[in-house]
Design an enzyme around this catalytic site. Structure first.
Site, PDB file in Angstrom:
ATOM      1  CG  ASP A 134      -2.078   0.989   1.052  1.00  0.00           C
ATOM      2  OD1 ASP A 134      -2.459   1.273  -0.100  1.00  0.00           O
ATOM      3  OD2 ASP A 134      -2.580   1.488   2.071  1.00  0.00           O
ATOM      4  CE  LYS A 136      -2.391   4.811   1.904  1.00  0.00           C
ATOM      5  NZ  LYS A 136      -3.711   4.334   2.158  1.00  0.00           N
ATOM      6  CG  ASN A 139       1.670   4.462   3.540  1.00  0.00           C
ATOM      7  OD1 ASN A 139       1.046   3.910   2.663  1.00  0.00           O
ATOM      8  ND2 ASN A 139       1.216   4.567   4.783  1.00  0.00           N
ATOM      9  CG  ASP A 152       1.133   2.304   7.803  1.00  0.00           C
ATOM     10  OD1 ASP A 152       1.480   2.413   8.988  1.00  0.00           O
ATOM     11  OD2 ASP A 152       0.106   2.794   7.351  1.00  0.00           O
ATOM     12  CB  THR A 174      -7.669   7.526  -5.748  1.00  0.00           C
ATOM     13  OG1 THR A 174      -6.250   7.636  -5.816  1.00  0.00           O
ATOM     14  CG2 THR A 174      -8.286   8.865  -5.461  1.00  0.00           C
TER      15      THR A 174
HETATM   16  P1  AMP Z   1      -1.273   6.557   8.570  1.00  0.00           P
HETATM   17  O1  AMP Z   1      -2.402   5.978   9.327  1.00  0.00           O
HETATM   18  O2  AMP Z   1       0.029   5.892   8.817  1.00  0.00           O
HETATM   19  O3  AMP Z   1      -1.567   6.723   7.098  1.00  0.00           O
HETATM   20  O4  AMP Z   1      -1.066   8.028   9.150  1.00  0.00           O
HETATM   21  C1  AMP Z   1      -1.941   9.077   8.862  1.00  0.00           C
HETATM   22  C2  AMP Z   1      -1.165  10.386   8.822  1.00  0.00           C
HETATM   23  O5  AMP Z   1      -0.594  10.673  10.094  1.00  0.00           O
HETATM   24  C3  AMP Z   1       0.013  10.391   7.859  1.00  0.00           C
HETATM   25  O6  AMP Z   1      -0.368  10.670   6.566  1.00  0.00           O
HETATM   26  C4  AMP Z   1       0.898  11.476   8.459  1.00  0.00           C
HETATM   27  O7  AMP Z   1       0.457  12.749   8.069  1.00  0.00           O
HETATM   28  C5  AMP Z   1       0.674  11.310   9.945  1.00  0.00           C
HETATM   29  N1  AMP Z   1       1.711  10.445  10.527  1.00  0.00           N
HETATM   30  C6  AMP Z   1       1.678   9.088  10.591  1.00  0.00           C
HETATM   31  N2  AMP Z   1       2.776   8.614  11.193  1.00  0.00           N
HETATM   32  C7  AMP Z   1       3.527   9.684  11.510  1.00  0.00           C
HETATM   33  C8  AMP Z   1       4.814   9.845  12.137  1.00  0.00           C
HETATM   34  N3  AMP Z   1       5.494   8.776  12.557  1.00  0.00           N
HETATM   35  N4  AMP Z   1       5.301  11.082  12.295  1.00  0.00           N
HETATM   36  C9  AMP Z   1       4.591  12.162  11.861  1.00  0.00           C
HETATM   37  N5  AMP Z   1       3.383  12.083  11.256  1.00  0.00           N
HETATM   38  C10 AMP Z   1       2.849  10.867  11.084  1.00  0.00           C
END
Ligand code: AMP
Length: 491
Positions: A134, A136, A139, A152, A174
């Site tokens: 995944d 994108k 990530n 992830d 998308t």
């Molecule tokens: P995710 O569920 O991993 O797609 O996280 C959602 C959003 O949270 C991401 O698109 C980032 O904007 C933010 N995010 C996730 N992990 C981190 C991290 N380790 N440090 C800073 N921002 C994060």
């Protein structure tokens, strides 16, 4: 909870909201003991269990322990409450890479640096049998030094579930980055699917827009399946050539990582942080010799160092996933009843299988077959519910730390439990380091992740594995490659 100061499990102060995923909310956090900034991803346990993902997540959490690379976001710790799973992650201060594109597309040179880091992370994870599935923009995060951090990796169960139903894509994003064979739900090779996504990411970085886009989802699927895209005019010939090889709808002819690395575009030197490119590298490029970018060299050195000290780097997460104080398998399996018996061992894979063979012989169990690292065993006589059969599967956590799972595949559960308790467990006791689901030999401080050194300092010397085994833990590879069973989300 205090409205102004939210403390999680006495260990982390929770701060501002950083982002939102399909199943998780991500918050800024601070380790109260060390002051270290972290990101805390909170996953709703009920939500993931409702769509039957608990078992996959549990397995994939274990797999995340295998992944340590400077361009892969580190997972420090996993905690759980009654309703939530908390992933304590490295904090990526620079936020999402794609925020940069909203300010304007990147030059090919700038994109190359990120692409090298992305390919380095992907190549490393694939070599450990871990596929992202995944990849994108959300990530791809950046640290304070503009280094790419892929998040992830190993959590593809979550990604997979969002892919079960096209409708979910319209609410959660998308399918723009997803390989055609994944969309068509044919069986697919995780490595090739990740490479396709890397191609889309590269295109977006340099073009500033998606290669496959349409307001009509069906039309978009069609474009993806035929690889219908157009490169903007300023793209260099080398870049167009590389994209053509990556965005190949046929996974069997799509470029592999090594082919990408050999491409002319990839091999152009990377100007690290605006520093001068070494003359030596320029000379190599002029002579057409392969070059390693400075950034990749640095990364490789770090990876090698990390790999060679993988055991001394056992972090709180490893300990948690292996220990019982925080045994996540207990957390997750309440509903399912236990068909598996698991133990960790410091023995190499060959010794484990030799021991299992010896035990089978002693107990007159039939060894049905051993394939892909799984030993199939069967009782000599019919039981209450047919022949009792079970699989013994060995997973490599680190070169000399294995998890062995004994899982009933046929027969009566009570007979199975009895056999395990009375015969198998005592017979295996000299190879077992710790049974999962029982009190653990590690002191509490290791379970809480307060130490940096390995609790097992001498493990590495005790059971060296062949380099082949270290590179490809068979059972893991097998699990990662096969797509998850297609289950329809109930939401
Ligand atoms: P995710 O569920 O991993 O797609 O996280 C959602 C959003 O949270 C991401 O698109 C980032 O904007 C933010 N995010 C996730 N992990 C981190 C991290 N380790 N440090 C800073 N921002 C994060």
């Amino acid at each position: 909870m205090d409205e102004r100061r939210t403390i999680l499990m006495d260990r982390y102060e929770i701060g501002r909201h950083l982002g939102q995923g399909n199943f998780a909310k991500v918050y800024y956090g601070r380790n109260l003991a060390t002051g270290q900034a972290v990101a805390i991803k909170m996953i709703d346990k009920e939500k993931v269990s409702r769509i039957g993902l608990i078992v996959q997540i549990k397995r994939e959490i274990s797999i995340m322990g295998l992944v340590r690379h400077p361009n892969v976001l580190k997972l420090f710790e996993v905690m759980a409450s009654k309703s939530k799973i908390y992933f304590v992650l490295e904090y990526a201060k620079g936020g999402e890479l794609f925020n940069k594109i909203t300010k304007g597309k990147l030059s090919e040179d700038a994109a190359r640096r990120y692409f090298h880091q992305l390919i380095s992370a992907v190549d490393y994870c694939h070599s450990r049998g871990v596929y992202h599935r995944d990849l994108k923009p959300e990530n791809l995060l950046l640290d304070e030094n503009e280094n790419l951090k892929v998040s992830d990796f190993g959590l593809s169960a979550l990604a997979e579930s969002t892919r079960q139903d096209g409708l979910l894509h319209t609410t959660c994003g998308t399918p723009a980055y997803v390989a055609p064979e994944v969309l068509s739900r044919r069986g697919y090779d995780g490595a090739k699917a990740d490479i396709w996504s890397c191609g889309v990411i590269l295109f977006v970085l340099v073009a500033g827009f998606l290669p496959f886009h349409d307001t009509n989802l069906i039309e978009m699927y069609r474009k993806i399946s035929r690889a219908e895209y157009r490169c903007p005019r300023p793209f260099s010939v080398e870049l167009k050539d590389l994209l053509y090889k990556i965005l190949d709808p046929d996974p069997s002819t799509r470029a592999s990582v090594s082919r990408i690395k050999r491409s002319a575009w990839y091999r152009k030197p990377v100007d690290v942080n605006g520093l001068k490119i070494k003359q030596e590298t320029r000379d190599k490029v002029q002579k057409g010799e392969p070059t390693t970018s400075e950034s990749t060299e640095g990364i490789n050195a770090e990876v090698n160092q990390e790999a060679s000290s993988s055991l001394t780097n056992l972090n709180a997460f490893d300990i948690i996933s292996l220990s019982t104080g925080f045994d996540l398998s207990n957390l997750f399996e309440e509903k399912y009843g236990r068909r598996e018996v698991r133990f960790t061992t410091r023995q190499p894979a060959e010794a484990i299988f030799a021991k299992l063979n010896e035990v089978a012989k002693k107990l007159k169990l039939k060894i049905k077959k051993k394939e892909n690292g799984v030993l199939k065993l069967a009782a000599p006589k019919e039981g209450m519910k047919g022949i009792l059969e079970f699989d013994a599967e060995v997973f490599e956590f680190a070169p000399s730390l294995h998890l062995v799972e004994l899982k009933k595949t046929n027969g009566d559960t009570i007979e199975y439990k009895q056999l395990m308790k009375d015969e198998i467990r005592p017979a295996l006791k000299d190879v077992v380091w710790a049974w999962q689901g029982e009190s653990h030999p590690l002191p509490e401080k290791f379970i809480r992740g307060e130490q940096q050194q390995s609790p097992l300092p001498s493990l590495q010397q005790q059971s060296p594995l062949s380099s082949q085994q270290q590179q490809s833990p068979l059972p893991l590879q097998q699990h990662q490659q096969s797509p998850l069973p297609s289950q329809q989300p109930q939401e």
